[in-house]
Design a protein around this motif. Structure first.
Motif, PDB file in Angstrom:
ATOM      1  N   GLY A 257      64.880  20.872  36.294  1.00 18.51           N
ATOM      2  CA  GLY A 257      64.493  20.296  35.032  1.00 18.51           C
ATOM      3  C   GLY A 257      63.660  21.520  34.102  1.00 18.51           C
ATOM      4  N   TYR A 258      63.798  21.293  32.990  1.00 20.51           N
ATOM      5  CA  TYR A 258      62.958  22.044  32.249  1.00 20.51           C
ATOM      6  C   TYR A 258      61.310  21.887  32.388  1.00 20.51           C
ATOM      7  CZ  TYR A 258      61.994  24.431  27.605  1.00 20.51           C
ATOM      8  OH  TYR A 258      61.741  25.254  26.511  1.00 20.51           O
ATOM      9  N   LEU A 259      61.017  20.652  32.787  1.00 17.59           N
ATOM     10  CA  LEU A 259      59.723  20.608  33.188  1.00 17.59           C
ATOM     11  C   LEU A 259      59.356  21.244  34.450  1.00 17.59           C
ATOM     12  CD1 LEU A 259      56.929  18.980  32.716  1.00 17.59           C
ATOM     13  CD2 LEU A 259      58.094  17.029  34.120  1.00 17.59           C
ATOM     14  N   ASP A 260      60.199  21.501  35.316  1.00 15.82           N
ATOM     15  CA  ASP A 260      59.723  22.047  36.508  1.00 15.82           C
ATOM     16  C   ASP A 260      59.519  23.385  36.383  1.00 15.82           C
ATOM     17  OD1 ASP A 260      60.554  19.664  38.207  1.00 15.82           O
ATOM     18  OD2 ASP A 260      62.510  20.267  38.132  1.00 15.82           O
ATOM     19  N   ALA A 261      60.181  24.163  35.454  1.00 16.43           N
ATOM     20  CA  ALA A 261      60.193  25.405  35.242  1.00 16.43           C
ATOM     21  C   ALA A 261      58.722  25.742  34.269  1.00 16.43           C
ATOM     22  CB  ALA A 261      61.204  25.871  34.464  1.00 16.43           C
ATOM     23  N   MET A 262      58.436  24.836  33.438  1.00 17.03           N
ATOM     24  CA  MET A 262      57.172  24.884  32.710  1.00 17.03           C
ATOM     25  C   MET A 262      55.920  24.677  33.889  1.00 17.03           C
ATOM     26  SD  MET A 262      57.555  23.275  29.251  1.00 17.03           S
ATOM     27  CE  MET A 262      55.999  24.032  28.559  1.00 17.03           C
ATOM     28  N   THR A 263      56.103  23.843  34.689  1.00 17.78           N
ATOM     29  CA  THR A 263      55.079  23.404  35.637  1.00 17.78           C
ATOM     30  C   THR A 263      54.918  24.674  36.472  1.00 17.78           C
ATOM     31  OG1 THR A 263      55.587  21.201  35.230  1.00 17.78           O
ATOM     32  CG2 THR A 263      54.277  21.915  37.365  1.00 17.78           C
ATOM     33  N   ALA A 264      55.966  25.271  36.866  1.00 20.49           N
ATOM     34  CA  ALA A 264      55.893  26.403  37.791  1.00 20.49           C
ATOM     35  C   ALA A 264      54.954  27.542  37.321  1.00 20.49           C
ATOM     36  CB  ALA A 264      57.443  27.004  38.229  1.00 20.49           C
ATOM     37  N   LEU A 265      55.012  27.665  35.912  1.00 11.87           N
ATOM     38  CA  LEU A 265      54.255  28.973  35.218  1.00 11.87           C
ATOM     39  C   LEU A 265      52.674  28.129  35.229  1.00 11.87           C
ATOM     40  CD1 LEU A 265      55.990  30.110  32.115  1.00 11.87           C
ATOM     41  CD2 LEU A 265      55.940  30.952  34.484  1.00 11.87           C
ATOM     42  N   THR A 266      52.617  27.099  35.156  1.00 15.48           N
ATOM     43  CA  THR A 266      50.999  26.566  34.878  1.00 15.48           C
ATOM     44  C   THR A 266      50.523  26.777  36.381  1.00 15.48           C
ATOM     45  OG1 THR A 266      51.492  24.431  35.319  1.00 15.48           O
ATOM     46  CG2 THR A 266      51.651  24.994  33.096  1.00 15.48           C
ATOM     47  N   ARG A 267      51.169  26.861  37.559  1.00 15.34           N
ATOM     48  CA  ARG A 267      50.613  27.007  38.745  1.00 15.34           C
ATOM     49  C   ARG A 267      50.677  28.319  39.164  1.00 15.34           C
ATOM     50  NH1 ARG A 267      53.858  21.631  41.405  1.00 15.34           N
ATOM     51  NH2 ARG A 267      52.574  20.141  40.130  1.00 15.34           N
ATOM     52  N   LEU A 268      50.976  29.392  38.529  1.00 15.23           N
ATOM     53  CA  LEU A 268      50.884  30.759  39.104  1.00 15.23           C
ATOM     54  C   LEU A 268      49.552  31.096  39.181  1.00 15.23           C
ATOM     55  CD1 LEU A 268      53.337  32.574  36.495  1.00 15.23           C
ATOM     56  CD2 LEU A 268      53.620  31.905  38.610  1.00 15.23           C
ATOM     57  N   PRO A 269      49.281  31.924  40.263  1.00 13.55           N
ATOM     58  CA  PRO A 269      47.834  32.429  40.573  1.00 13.55           C
ATOM     59  C   PRO A 269      47.147  32.856  39.515  1.00 13.55           C
ATOM     60  CG  PRO A 269      49.422  32.761  42.571  1.00 13.55           C
ATOM     61  CD  PRO A 269      50.511  32.562  41.288  1.00 13.55           C
ATOM     62  N   GLY A 270      45.903  32.569  39.090  1.00 12.76           N
ATOM     63  CA  GLY A 270      45.005  33.222  38.381  1.00 12.76           C
ATOM     64  C   GLY A 270      45.422  33.206  36.878  1.00 12.76           C
ATOM     65  N   VAL A 271      46.331  32.547  36.578  1.00 15.38           N
ATOM     66  CA  VAL A 271      46.617  32.331  35.042  1.00 15.38           C
ATOM     67  C   VAL A 271      45.851  31.466  34.222  1.00 15.38           C
ATOM     68  CG1 VAL A 271      49.079  33.181  35.334  1.00 15.38           C
ATOM     69  CG2 VAL A 271      48.513  30.837  35.006  1.00 15.38           C
TER      70      VAL A 271
END
Length: 291
Positions: A257-271
């Motif tokens: 899902g599109y949501l899955d890809a966006m959520t993956a960015l929000t969970r990147l270390p230190g961003v």
């Protein structure tokens, strides 16, 4: 909560007016059908099962992006042989004229006449070009592209280029051919698709050395991390290059899902939120001069 609401909650929580997605695909129906058939067959350039999550008609796909709050997107398309690019460009110009939130997109291929139809596309208002080294099977340093690269450097028009060796390597993928092009045309505004996966480190090097950006397409998702994980040692550099990272989704041709890809960015270390605001919107808006 439905997916559009969840997607909008991410960018609204960041105080953004929406999303700029630099890597979406709209093509003539017969071309898109063939692309989907290739993914369905898990062909050699795909190499694994790859269900198309947003398989629907063109209007439904446009409605989906708009429901997500995507305020600008692209119609990335690409030839796999000669005598395709010019008519793809004609289709894309009509599509953009009928679709104001789509950035007018064009493509090219190393062939006689490429410089002429690229010149025409620039004059016609193209905002972004797309080239696919893997699918096209061509060398970016081909002499037939010398004038094309020169015109695009002079015009300052961004080029989304799939040049990394994922999901499967091609004869001319990897950073070396791209670096050779940049040595000849250092003012090119390249956007390396998929963060250059799996050669993440080498393409981050290019972003430090030239006016090169990278799009996040598929990177950092569970699907990509299974086979082409982003190196943990590069997260500090990823954060530091936040002004060179652009949100890209590969919509509709994604197996999640599109949501899955966006959520993956929000969970990147230190961003932090500033980094996310830049990636999801501000960098793309600045690159394309959006209000």
């Amino acid at each position: 909560m439905d997916e559009p609401t969840s997607v909008r909650r991410i960018w609204e929580s960041l105080g953004l007016p929406g999303i700029v997605d630099v890597h979406t695909h709209f093509m003539p129906k017969n071309v898109m059908d063939k692309v989907w058939q290739y993914f369905d067959a898990a062909g050699p350039l795909v190499g694994r099962p790859w269900p198309i999550t947003y398989r629907s008609d063109e209007q439904a796909r446009l409605d989906t992006l708009r429901a997500f709050g995507v305020r600008a997107f692209t119609s990335l398309l690409y030839p796999h042989k000669p005598d395709m690019a010019a008519w793809l460009n004609q289709w894309a110009a009509r599509f953009a004229a009928d679709t104001p939130d789509c950035l007018s997109t064009a493509t090219f291929y190393p062939e006689p006449g490429a410089a002429e139809y690229v010149k025409a596309a620039i004059a016609g208002g193209t905002r972004v070009f797309k080239v696919h080294v893997q699918v096209g099977g061509f060398d970016p340093t081909d002499a037939l592209l010398d004038d094309v690269w020169g015109m695009l450097a002079d015009a300052g028009i961004p080029i989304v280029i799939h040049c990394g060796s994922g999901p499967q390597p091609g004869n001319h993928t990897g950073p070396d051919p791209v670096r050779a092009v940049l040595r000849c045309h250092p003012r090119l505004r390249l956007i390396v698709a998929h963060m250059g996966m799996p050669e993440y480190t080498e393409f981050l090097d290019l972003a430090e050395d030239y006016d090169v950006a990278l799009d996040t397409t598929m990177a950092f998702t569970g699907f990509a991390e299974e086979t082409m994980p982003f190196p943990a040692a590069e997260y500090p550099r990823l954060r530091a290059l936040g002004d060179r990272i652009l949100w890209g989704s590969d919509f509709p041709n994604i197996p999640y899902g599109y949501l899955d890809a966006m959520t993956a960015l929000t969970r990147l270390p230190g961003v932090d939120d500033a980094w996310l605001r830049a990636v999801f919107h501000h960098n793309g808006a600045a690159l394309f001069g959006l209000n």
